[in-house]
Design a protein around this motif. Structure first.
Motif, PDB file in Angstrom:
ATOM      1  N   LYS A   1       0.074 -12.200   1.960  1.00  0.00           N
ATOM      2  CA  LYS A   1      -0.872 -12.907   2.818  1.00  0.00           C
ATOM      3  C   LYS A   1      -0.850 -14.414   2.576  1.00  0.00           C
ATOM      4  CE  LYS A   1      -5.657 -12.788   4.326  1.00  0.00           C
ATOM      5  NZ  LYS A   1      -6.914 -12.075   4.245  1.00  0.00           N
ATOM      6  N   ILE A   2      -0.757 -14.824   1.307  1.00  0.00           N
ATOM      7  CA  ILE A   2      -0.808 -16.264   1.012  1.00  0.00           C
ATOM      8  C   ILE A   2       0.567 -16.867   0.728  1.00  0.00           C
ATOM      9  CG2 ILE A   2      -3.169 -16.104   0.139  1.00  0.00           C
ATOM     10  CD1 ILE A   2      -2.035 -16.368  -2.712  1.00  0.00           C
ATOM     11  N   GLY A   3       1.605 -16.033   0.747  1.00  0.00           N
ATOM     12  CA  GLY A   3       2.957 -16.549   0.537  1.00  0.00           C
ATOM     13  C   GLY A   3       3.290 -16.804  -0.920  1.00  0.00           C
TER      14      GLY A   3
ATOM     15  N   GLU B   1       1.824  -4.296  -7.953  1.00  0.00           N
ATOM     16  CA  GLU B   1       1.459  -3.475  -6.795  1.00  0.00           C
ATOM     17  C   GLU B   1       0.085  -3.872  -6.262  1.00  0.00           C
ATOM     18  OE1 GLU B   1       1.915  -0.807  -3.786  1.00  0.00           O
ATOM     19  OE2 GLU B   1       3.443  -1.398  -5.243  1.00  0.00           O
ATOM     20  N   THR B   2      -0.837  -4.143  -7.154  1.00  0.00           N
ATOM     21  CA  THR B   2      -2.195  -4.520  -6.764  1.00  0.00           C
ATOM     22  C   THR B   2      -2.207  -5.839  -6.000  1.00  0.00           C
ATOM     23  OG1 THR B   2      -3.108  -3.376  -8.683  1.00  0.00           O
ATOM     24  CG2 THR B   2      -4.505  -5.012  -7.644  1.00  0.00           C
ATOM     25  N   LEU B   3      -1.398  -6.783  -6.443  1.00  0.00           N
ATOM     26  CA  LEU B   3      -1.397  -8.108  -5.824  1.00  0.00           C
ATOM     27  C   LEU B   3      -0.389  -8.267  -4.692  1.00  0.00           C
ATOM     28  CD1 LEU B   3      -1.847 -10.344  -8.976  1.00  0.00           C
ATOM     29  CD2 LEU B   3      -3.572  -9.592  -7.337  1.00  0.00           C
TER      30      LEU B   3
END
Length: 74
Positions: free
Chosen positions: A66-68, A58-60
């Motif tokens: 955003k970075i795929g 959940e945190t990441l």
């Protein structure tokens, strides 16, 4: 994690009272204690692993989007 001896002793006292660890004096050196995680402690760790993995994901989640990044595996 480096901890002062009295802090470690208190921590082990609490864990032992909850039956999460087992400890005994070393038969060869009475200054040492041998400690083992109990079956109850292992069961708790298993539950915590699942909660921690979900929190990590959940945190990441936003960063992955955003970075795929597609995988949570290291």
């Amino acid at each position: 994690m480096v901890e002062q001896t009295p802090g470690v002793t208190r921590l082990l006292d609490r864990l032992e009272a909850k039956e999460l660890v087992r400890r005994q004096r070393c038969p060869n050196d009475r200054r040492q204690h041998l400690c083992w995680i109990s079956t109850k402690g292992l069961a708790l760790l298993e539950k915590l692993d699942a909660v921690t993995a979900r929190a990590h994901d959940e945190t990441l989640k936003g960063l992955r989007q955003k970075i795929g990044w597609r995988s949570s595996a290291c």
